[in-house]
Design a protein around this motif. Structure first.
Motif, PDB file in Angstrom:
ATOM      1  N   LYS A   1     -18.626   8.543 -28.102  1.00  0.00           N
ATOM      2  CA  LYS A   1     -17.853   7.136 -27.851  1.00  0.00           C
ATOM      3  C   LYS A   1     -16.572   7.410 -28.337  1.00  0.00           C
ATOM      4  O   LYS A   1     -15.612   6.558 -28.156  1.00  0.00           O
ATOM      5  N   ASP A   2     -16.405   8.234 -29.320  1.00  0.00           N
ATOM      6  CA  ASP A   2     -15.062   8.406 -29.931  1.00  0.00           C
ATOM      7  C   ASP A   2     -13.853   9.140 -29.311  1.00  0.00           C
ATOM      8  O   ASP A   2     -12.787   9.103 -29.659  1.00  0.00           O
ATOM      9  N   TYR A   3     -14.464   9.702 -28.112  1.00  0.00           N
ATOM     10  CA  TYR A   3     -13.485  10.715 -27.571  1.00  0.00           C
ATOM     11  C   TYR A   3     -13.538  10.353 -26.075  1.00  0.00           C
ATOM     12  O   TYR A   3     -14.254   9.817 -25.469  1.00  0.00           O
ATOM     13  N   LEU A   4     -12.287  10.735 -25.460  1.00  0.00           N
ATOM     14  CA  LEU A   4     -12.079  10.770 -23.970  1.00  0.00           C
ATOM     15  C   LEU A   4     -12.948  12.086 -23.618  1.00  0.00           C
ATOM     16  O   LEU A   4     -12.454  13.187 -23.874  1.00  0.00           O
TER      17      LEU A   4
ATOM     18  N   ILE B   1     -13.679  14.336 -20.414  1.00  0.00           N
ATOM     19  CA  ILE B   1     -13.226  14.936 -19.247  1.00  0.00           C
ATOM     20  C   ILE B   1     -13.859  16.214 -18.626  1.00  0.00           C
ATOM     21  O   ILE B   1     -13.494  17.275 -19.394  1.00  0.00           O
ATOM     22  N   PRO B   2     -14.657  16.136 -17.536  1.00  0.00           N
ATOM     23  CA  PRO B   2     -15.166  17.561 -17.159  1.00  0.00           C
ATOM     24  C   PRO B   2     -14.012  18.301 -16.750  1.00  0.00           C
ATOM     25  O   PRO B   2     -13.236  17.770 -16.146  1.00  0.00           O
ATOM     26  N   LEU B   3     -14.033  19.509 -16.770  1.00  0.00           N
ATOM     27  CA  LEU B   3     -13.100  20.516 -16.418  1.00  0.00           C
ATOM     28  C   LEU B   3     -12.404  20.042 -14.923  1.00  0.00           C
ATOM     29  O   LEU B   3     -11.157  20.259 -14.682  1.00  0.00           O
ATOM     30  N   ILE B   4     -13.502  20.030 -14.071  1.00  0.00           N
ATOM     31  CA  ILE B   4     -13.267  19.802 -12.592  1.00  0.00           C
ATOM     32  C   ILE B   4     -12.062  18.413 -12.332  1.00  0.00           C
ATOM     33  O   ILE B   4     -11.430  18.091 -11.670  1.00  0.00           O
ATOM     34  N   ARG B   5     -12.336  17.571 -13.459  1.00  0.00           N
ATOM     35  CA  ARG B   5     -11.622  16.310 -13.440  1.00  0.00           C
ATOM     36  C   ARG B   5     -10.006  16.320 -13.799  1.00  0.00           C
ATOM     37  O   ARG B   5      -9.489  15.198 -13.839  1.00  0.00           O
ATOM     38  N   LEU B   6     -10.025  17.510 -14.646  1.00  0.00           N
ATOM     39  CA  LEU B   6      -8.578  17.420 -15.228  1.00  0.00           C
ATOM     40  C   LEU B   6      -7.267  17.496 -14.259  1.00  0.00           C
ATOM     41  O   LEU B   6      -6.173  16.627 -14.609  1.00  0.00           O
ATOM     42  N   PRO B   7      -7.432  17.731 -12.802  1.00  0.00           N
ATOM     43  CA  PRO B   7      -6.111  17.490 -12.103  1.00  0.00           C
ATOM     44  C   PRO B   7      -5.935  16.189 -11.698  1.00  0.00           C
ATOM     45  O   PRO B   7      -4.981  15.823 -11.036  1.00  0.00           O
TER      46      PRO B   7
ATOM     47  N   LEU C   1     -13.022  17.284 -24.801  1.00  0.00           N
ATOM     48  CA  LEU C   1     -13.067  15.756 -25.538  1.00  0.00           C
ATOM     49  C   LEU C   1     -11.773  15.902 -26.078  1.00  0.00           C
ATOM     50  O   LEU C   1     -11.302  16.634 -26.884  1.00  0.00           O
ATOM     51  N   ILE C   2     -11.228  14.689 -26.332  1.00  0.00           N
ATOM     52  CA  ILE C   2      -9.937  14.400 -26.902  1.00  0.00           C
ATOM     53  C   ILE C   2     -10.108  13.016 -27.491  1.00  0.00           C
ATOM     54  O   ILE C   2     -10.420  11.985 -27.073  1.00  0.00           O
ATOM     55  N   ARG C   3      -9.516  13.239 -28.939  1.00  0.00           N
ATOM     56  CA  ARG C   3      -9.634  12.091 -29.929  1.00  0.00           C
ATOM     57  C   ARG C   3      -8.218  11.943 -30.111  1.00  0.00           C
ATOM     58  O   ARG C   3      -7.679  12.611 -30.853  1.00  0.00           O
ATOM     59  N   ILE C   4      -7.557  10.876 -29.577  1.00  0.00           N
ATOM     60  CA  ILE C   4      -6.110  10.604 -29.829  1.00  0.00           C
ATOM     61  C   ILE C   4      -5.838  10.119 -31.153  1.00  0.00           C
ATOM     62  O   ILE C   4      -4.946  10.937 -31.862  1.00  0.00           O
ATOM     63  N   ASP C   5      -6.623   9.608 -31.983  1.00  0.00           N
ATOM     64  CA  ASP C   5      -6.167   8.992 -33.272  1.00  0.00           C
ATOM     65  C   ASP C   5      -6.179  10.108 -34.342  1.00  0.00           C
ATOM     66  O   ASP C   5      -5.538  10.199 -35.176  1.00  0.00           O
TER      67      ASP C   5
END
Length: 295
Positions: free
Chosen positions: A200-203, A205-211, A264-268
């Protein structure tokens, strides 16, 4: 001399962090390699496409799907390279790479075979290394994807669709989405538990959805920040996924039959994680630090 340093941290199934520096010196000869350089503001892609097409007739009781990757830059580049991954029901079935020197375009094509009804998903990274002079290297990049539902049933002719038009196709889409997504979600959740990652702390994104984020970056990123993240991410994916997955034992295994990576990307905190699951079910975690976007 040209040099570039990048830090990539990999955690194997045992949870042990392994750290190393990659240092690449100038080499005047063209070589197959994706290296992120500052983005060239004057270079853009005229086209960048991934296309899956089902062949009408089976071969040896298998259906065949043509997989094509094409891209055209608006200028010649010192090095043009496109790489792609093709997944059947969430598992990597094939990968493709082509590179050319002093050209604006790349065209590559392959055929993949299957036997059962499947959701096929292909994602590509289109890369250009541009040389202004020996001290000024920049890059240009884009992504593309395609997906195809292939229906191979004893009760109907071989067929395919991207978006369902009939009740039967809607039913098949629901079934195949469920087959692929349940397996992926189960493995991703287990991998996150293994590494004590709170999803829940991360965005996620499955690889296929990056584009999907090509023209509309995730909330919190400027277009430039996101494109820099994507360029560095694909450099890491090329070295640590396309060319082979390094496990905690130090063994490098073929990525074929591995599950689709989850990003998984955690911006903060500036954390970028990539969860991999090998063919044998071993979890591998790739980690990069990214600049924290400004508010």
């Amino acid at each position: 001399m040209r040099g570039k340093q990048s830090l990539i941290i990999i955690a194997g199934a045992a949870g042990i962090l392994i750290t190393w520096w990659v240092f690449m010196l100038f080499n005047p000869a063209a070589r197959e390699s994706i290296i992120f350089f500052p983005l060239n503001e004057k270079a853009s892609y005229q086209s960048a496409d991934t296309l899956l097409t089902l062949n009408e007739k089976k071969v040896n009781d298998l259906y065949e799907v043509n997989w094509k990757i094409t891209s055209v830059l608006d200028q010649d580049a010192y090095l043009r390279q496109d790489i792609g991954f093709l997944f059947f029901n969430g598992r990597l079935t094939s990968k493709m790479s082509e590179w050319e020197q002093n050209t604006d375009r790349i065209v590559e094509e392959d055929t993949a075979a299957g036997k059962e009804s499947s959701l096929l998903q292909a994602v590509s990274f289109h890369y250009s290394e541009i040389h202004g002079d020996e001290e000024n290297y920049t890059s240009a990049q884009s992504m593309s994807e395609d997906q195809l539902y292939v229906i191979d049933s004893n009760f109907s002719p071989l067929s395919s669709f991207r978006k369902p038009d009939s009740a039967a196709e809607k039913e098949w889409k629901m079934i195949l989405d469920k087959v692929a997504n349940q397996q992926l979600q189960y493995n991703w959740e287990n991998a996150m538990k293994k590494y004590n990652i709170s999803g829940k702390d991360y965005l996620q994104i499955p690889l296929i959805r990056l584009p999907e984020y090509n023209s509309d970056p995730p909330r919190g990123f400027t277009t430039l920040q996101w494109n820099e993240l994507v360029g560095n991410l694909w450099e890491g994916l090329y070295k640590n996924y396309f060319l082979g997955i390094k496990t905690d034992t130090g063994k490098v295994v073929d990525p074929i039959d591995s599950l689709m990576p989850l990003i998984l990307i955690r911006i903060d905190t500036g954390d970028l994680l990539v969860l991999l699951t090998t063919k044998e079910g071993e979890y591998v975690l790739l980690q990069q630090k990214i600049p924290v976007p400004l508010p």
